[in-house]
Design an enzyme around this catalytic site. Sequence first.
Site, PDB file in Angstrom:
ATOM      1  N   ASN A 106      46.937  42.602  33.306  1.00  0.00           N
ATOM      2  CA  ASN A 106      46.157  43.060  34.456  1.00  0.00           C
ATOM      3  C   ASN A 106      44.851  42.291  34.486  1.00  0.00           C
ATOM      4  O   ASN A 106      44.349  41.840  33.464  1.00  0.00           O
ATOM      5  CB  ASN A 106      45.848  44.560  34.335  1.00  0.00           C
ATOM      6  CG  ASN A 106      45.048  45.072  35.540  1.00  0.00           C
ATOM      7  OD1 ASN A 106      45.383  44.785  36.675  1.00  0.00           O
ATOM      8  ND2 ASN A 106      43.982  45.809  35.255  1.00  0.00           N
ATOM      9  N   SER A 135      37.892  40.206  33.442  1.00  0.00           N
ATOM     10  CA  SER A 135      38.704  40.204  32.222  1.00  0.00           C
ATOM     11  C   SER A 135      40.186  40.261  32.580  1.00  0.00           C
ATOM     12  O   SER A 135      40.567  40.937  33.547  1.00  0.00           O
ATOM     13  CB  SER A 135      38.374  41.447  31.365  1.00  0.00           C
ATOM     14  OG  SER A 135      36.983  41.528  31.095  1.00  0.00           O
TER      15      SER A 135
END
Length: 194
Positions: A106, A135
Amino acid sequence: QRVAILISGGGSNMLALVRDMTGDHPCRPVLVASNDPAAGGLARAAGLGIPTAAVDHKPFGRDREAFEAALSERLEAARPDIICLAGFMRILTPAFIARWEGRMLNIHPSLLPKYRGLHTHARAIEAGDAEHGVSVHEVTAELDGGPVLGQARVPVHPGDTPEVLAARVLEQEHRLYPMVLRRFAIGDRTPIRL
Ligand code: GRF
């Protein structure tokens, strides 16, 4: 490696991933699926000849399991080796995550572990942070909490609005995610720092 990409909106991260999966890249996109039939990314993927699936979550109401069962049917048919969540805005149940544990990534617009959840750009501005970023992490049952595989940093300028900051971060998302997928696909878990 067969890659399925889950989106909810425009799919700019999906596009960045798809555009990178060419030539000697170990991956190929096999499905782009969305919980929103109106997601712009579906038409963009179809335009590139990638199979798509729209599984509207709304008819399922609060029955998360039923929605995921419908989504999984389309997903399993594509036989993905890796799933990339890219602007996918539904929270997945532990059962779904367990099914894909270790093979699902993700992208989250913050420097995790800071700012899990929503409205990350506004929160970074509010906090007066000088830096923000994005991230890419492995998906685990802990929301936005899995091992971080890559990060990219951007400066926060005085007077930044959430929209301006989000656009600066999005540029880095499009660089970072393809780089992380390339490494992940060959079993390299060395974190990337941009
Ligand atoms: C972006 O803001 C990104 O930070 C998050 O989802 C939003 C939409 O991404 N991951 P995309 O353009 O649909 O890939």
